[in-house]
Design a protein around this motif. Structure first.
Motif, PDB file in Angstrom:
ATOM      1  N   LYS A   1       0.834  -1.197   0.000  1.00 25.07           N
ATOM      2  CA  LYS A   1       0.000   0.000   0.000  1.00 25.07           C
ATOM      3  C   LYS A   1       0.869   1.249   0.000  1.00 25.07           C
ATOM      4  O   LYS A   1       2.013   1.220   0.448  1.00 25.07           O
ATOM      5  N   VAL A   2       0.298   2.356  -0.465  1.00 30.79           N
ATOM      6  CA  VAL A   2       1.008   3.628  -0.473  1.00 30.79           C
ATOM      7  C   VAL A   2       0.045   4.721  -0.039  1.00 30.79           C
ATOM      8  O   VAL A   2      -1.144   4.681  -0.357  1.00 30.79           O
ATOM      9  N   VAL A   3       0.558   5.684   0.722  1.00 30.42           N
ATOM     10  CA  VAL A   3      -0.187   6.878   1.114  1.00 30.42           C
ATOM     11  C   VAL A   3       0.514   8.078   0.492  1.00 30.42           C
ATOM     12  O   VAL A   3       1.753   8.177   0.542  1.00 30.42           O
ATOM     13  N   CYS A   4      -0.280   8.973  -0.115  1.00 31.72           N
ATOM     14  CA  CYS A   4       0.289  10.129  -0.833  1.00 31.72           C
ATOM     15  C   CYS A   4      -0.100  11.442  -0.174  1.00 31.72           C
ATOM     16  O   CYS A   4      -1.090  11.522   0.565  1.00 31.72           O
ATOM     17  N   ASP A   5       0.677  12.476  -0.456  1.00 28.70           N
ATOM     18  CA  ASP A   5       0.329  13.813   0.028  1.00 28.70           C
ATOM     19  C   ASP A   5      -0.561  14.524  -0.996  1.00 28.70           C
ATOM     20  O   ASP A   5      -0.939  13.948  -2.032  1.00 28.70           O
ATOM     21  N   THR A   6      -0.894  15.766  -0.728  1.00 37.39           N
ATOM     22  CA  THR A   6      -1.828  16.488  -1.578  1.00 37.39           C
ATOM     23  C   THR A   6      -1.281  16.752  -2.976  1.00 37.39           C
ATOM     24  O   THR A   6      -2.039  16.991  -3.915  1.00 37.39           O
ATOM     25  N   GLN A   7       0.040  16.687  -3.148  1.00 36.91           N
ATOM     26  CA  GLN A   7       0.651  16.907  -4.460  1.00 36.91           C
ATOM     27  C   GLN A   7       0.899  15.605  -5.214  1.00 36.91           C
ATOM     28  O   GLN A   7       1.435  15.625  -6.319  1.00 36.91           O
ATOM     29  N   GLY A   8       0.511  14.480  -4.615  1.00 34.40           N
ATOM     30  CA  GLY A   8       0.672  13.204  -5.291  1.00 34.40           C
ATOM     31  C   GLY A   8       2.028  12.559  -5.084  1.00 34.40           C
ATOM     32  O   GLY A   8       2.372  11.619  -5.815  1.00 34.40           O
ATOM     33  N   TYR A   9       2.785  13.019  -4.094  1.00 31.21           N
ATOM     34  CA  TYR A   9       4.054  12.367  -3.761  1.00 31.21           C
ATOM     35  C   TYR A   9       3.818  11.328  -2.658  1.00 31.21           C
ATOM     36  O   TYR A   9       2.984  11.524  -1.761  1.00 31.21           O
TER      37      TYR A   9
ATOM     38  N   LEU B   1       4.058   9.405   0.666  1.00 27.93           N
ATOM     39  CA  LEU B   1       4.470   9.650   2.052  1.00 27.93           C
ATOM     40  C   LEU B   1       5.083   8.404   2.657  1.00 27.93           C
ATOM     41  O   LEU B   1       6.018   8.484   3.450  1.00 27.93           O
ATOM     42  N   TYR B   2       4.542   7.226   2.288  1.00 22.16           N
ATOM     43  CA  TYR B   2       5.065   5.980   2.841  1.00 22.16           C
ATOM     44  C   TYR B   2       4.481   4.804   2.052  1.00 22.16           C
ATOM     45  O   TYR B   2       3.359   4.880   1.520  1.00 22.16           O
ATOM     46  N   PHE B   3       5.253   3.740   1.972  1.00 24.11           N
ATOM     47  CA  PHE B   3       4.803   2.460   1.430  1.00 24.11           C
ATOM     48  C   PHE B   3       4.838   1.442   2.563  1.00 24.11           C
ATOM     49  O   PHE B   3       5.753   1.459   3.397  1.00 24.11           O
ATOM     50  N   SER B   4       3.879   0.528   2.590  1.00 25.83           N
ATOM     51  CA  SER B   4       3.866  -0.475   3.650  1.00 25.83           C
ATOM     52  C   SER B   4       3.112  -1.718   3.203  1.00 25.83           C
ATOM     53  O   SER B   4       2.238  -1.665   2.326  1.00 25.83           O
ATOM     54  N   ARG B   5       3.452  -2.828   3.862  1.00 20.40           N
ATOM     55  CA  ARG B   5       2.681  -4.055   3.694  1.00 20.40           C
ATOM     56  C   ARG B   5       1.486  -4.097   4.646  1.00 20.40           C
ATOM     57  O   ARG B   5       0.598  -4.939   4.516  1.00 20.40           O
ATOM     58  N   ALA B   6       1.473  -3.195   5.607  1.00 17.06           N
ATOM     59  CA  ALA B   6       0.382  -3.098   6.571  1.00 17.06           C
ATOM     60  C   ALA B   6      -0.778  -2.306   5.972  1.00 17.06           C
ATOM     61  O   ALA B   6      -0.604  -1.568   5.003  1.00 17.06           O
TER      62      ALA B   6
ATOM     63  N   ARG C   1      -3.363   0.634  -3.599  1.00 23.46           N
ATOM     64  CA  ARG C   1      -2.448  -0.487  -3.846  1.00 23.46           C
ATOM     65  C   ARG C   1      -1.335  -0.024  -4.774  1.00 23.46           C
ATOM     66  O   ARG C   1      -1.590   0.542  -5.852  1.00 23.46           O
ATOM     67  N   HIS C   2      -0.109  -0.259  -4.362  1.00 24.32           N
ATOM     68  CA  HIS C   2       1.031   0.115  -5.184  1.00 24.32           C
ATOM     69  C   HIS C   2       1.177  -0.843  -6.356  1.00 24.32           C
ATOM     70  O   HIS C   2       1.046  -2.055  -6.204  1.00 24.32           O
ATOM     71  N   VAL C   3       1.439  -0.289  -7.523  1.00 21.48           N
ATOM     72  CA  VAL C   3       1.700  -1.071  -8.732  1.00 21.48           C
ATOM     73  C   VAL C   3       3.198  -1.019  -9.001  1.00 21.48           C
ATOM     74  O   VAL C   3       3.794   0.069  -9.044  1.00 21.48           O
ATOM     75  N   GLY C   4       3.825  -2.179  -9.200  1.00 23.46           N
ATOM     76  CA  GLY C   4       5.279  -2.256  -9.294  1.00 23.46           C
ATOM     77  C   GLY C   4       5.856  -1.855 -10.634  1.00 23.46           C
ATOM     78  O   GLY C   4       6.499  -2.652 -11.326  1.00 23.46           O
ATOM     79  N   ILE C   5       5.642  -0.625 -11.027  1.00 22.21           N
ATOM     80  CA  ILE C   5       6.279  -0.040 -12.203  1.00 22.21           C
ATOM     81  C   ILE C   5       6.930   1.254 -11.733  1.00 22.21           C
ATOM     82  O   ILE C   5       6.354   1.975 -10.913  1.00 22.21           O
ATOM     83  N   TYR C   6       8.146   1.531 -12.203  1.00 17.32           N
ATOM     84  CA  TYR C   6       8.891   2.685 -11.696  1.00 17.32           C
ATOM     85  C   TYR C   6       9.469   3.504 -12.840  1.00 17.32           C
ATOM     86  O   TYR C   6      10.017   2.951 -13.801  1.00 17.32           O
TER      87      TYR C   6
END
Length: 251
Positions: free
Chosen positions: A145-153, A155-160, A184-189
Motif C-alpha cells: 500500500k502507499v499513502v500520498c500527500d496532496t501533491q501526489g508524492y 508519504l510511505y509504502f507499507s505491507r500493513a 495499492r502500489h503497482v510495481g512499475i517505476y
C-alpha cells in the motif's frame, strides 16, 4: 511526451518459478511478451537487461533488443543501473522499469509513469497505484500500500493496512475506510537515470529492511516519489506456476 527508455530486467534464477523469463506464452517467451507490450508505448527505445545468453538469444529471435548484464546482481535496480551505464543513459534521461513478469502491462500506464516524472522535477522516481476495493487486499501483506500527500508524492509504502482507520479498525480490519481510499502500489517505476545509477550505492534503510520494500531506501535518503493513480488494476503478473497457467489462458 518527453523521450524515455523502457528497461526490462530479466533473470533466470527466479526462486518460485525457475526460468520464468523463458516460460512460453503462446508462441513467444514471457520476457518477449513484456517487451512487445512496452513497444506499444511511446518509449523511444525498449531494452531487456538480462543475466544469461539464453534470454539474449530468445529476444534476438523475436526482434527484441537486449543487453547482457552481470549475473550476480542483488536486485533488479542494480541490474538497471548497469544497463543505464551500458546504454549511456545519465542525468535527466528518463527510464521506466517494466518488470519482466508483467506480460499484460498496459502501454498507456507506462506512458503515464514516464510523463508524471517529466512533469515532477522535484521527484527522482515515479510509480503507480490504484484504489483498493477489497478488505482482503487491504489485509494482505503481499499487497503493498502507499499513502500520498496532496501533491501526489508518496508519504510511505507499507505491507500493513495504511492509512489506519482508527475507529473502523478497532476490531481488526472489518471494512474499507471511506476516505482517503487506500491505494495499492503497482510495481512499475520511472527513474531519472542519474539517480538510478547512484541508487545501488545508497546505504540500505532500516525501514526498507523492515518492510522488505526497496523503494523506501530512496525516501529514507530524501528522494521524492511521484505516484500516478490509475482508475483500474493492471493485468495479472506472474509469480507462481498458478499465475503462469492463468495468464496462459489469456494467450
Amino acid at each position: 511526451m518527453a523521450p524515455f527508455t523502457v528497461l526490462i530486467p530479466a533473470r533466470l534464477a527466479s526462486t518460485r518459478l525457475p526460468n520464468k523469463p523463458l516460460a512460453a506464452l503462446g508462441d513467444a517467451p514471457m520476457v518477449v511478451r513484456v517487451a512487445q507490450r512496452a513497444l506499444k508505448s511511446q518509449a523511444r527505445r525498449t531494452v531487456v537487461a538480462c543475466d544469461s545468453p539464453q534470454i539474449l538469444e530468445a529476444c534476438a529471435a523475436h526482434g527484441v533488443e537486449a543487453i547482457l548484464t552481470r549475473d550476480d546482481h542483488a536486485s533488479g535496480s542494480d541490474r538497471l543501473a548497469e544497463a543505464c551505464a551500458l546504454l549511456g543513459l545519465d542525468g535527466e534521461d528518463l527510464v521506466v522499469n517494466v518488470q519482466g513478469d508483467e506480460p499484460l502491462i498496459d502501454p498507456p500506464l507506462i506512458d503515464a509513469v514516464a510523463g508524471l516524472l517529466h512533469a515532477a522535477p522535484a521527484a527522482s522516481m515515479s510509480t503507480a497505484a490504484h484504489a483498493i476495493d477489497s478488505v482482503d487486499d487491504l489485509r494482505n501483506p503481499n499487497v503493498v500500500k502507499v499513502v500520498c500527500d496532496t501533491q501526489g508524492y508518496a508519504l510511505y509504502f507499507s505491507r500493513a493496512p495504511i492509512p489506519w482507520w482508527r475507529d473502523g479498525n478497532a476490531g481488526g480490519v472489518p471494512s474499507l475506510p471511506v476516505a482517503p481510499a487506500p491505494l495499492r502500489h503497482v510495481g512499475i517505476y520511472g527513474y531519472r537515470a542519474g539517480f538510478l545509477r547512484r541508487f545501488p550505492g545508497l546505504p540500505p534503510a532500516p525501514i526498507e529492511q523492515t518492510e522488505a520494500l526497496e523503494q523506501l531506501r530512496a525516501m529514507w535518503h530524501g528522494h521524492r516519489i511521484a505516484v500516478h493513480v490509475t482508475d483500474h488494476a493492471p493485468g495479472p503478473g506472474v509469480d507462481t506456476a498458478q499465475d503462469l497457467e492463468r495468464v496462459r489462458q489469456l494467450f
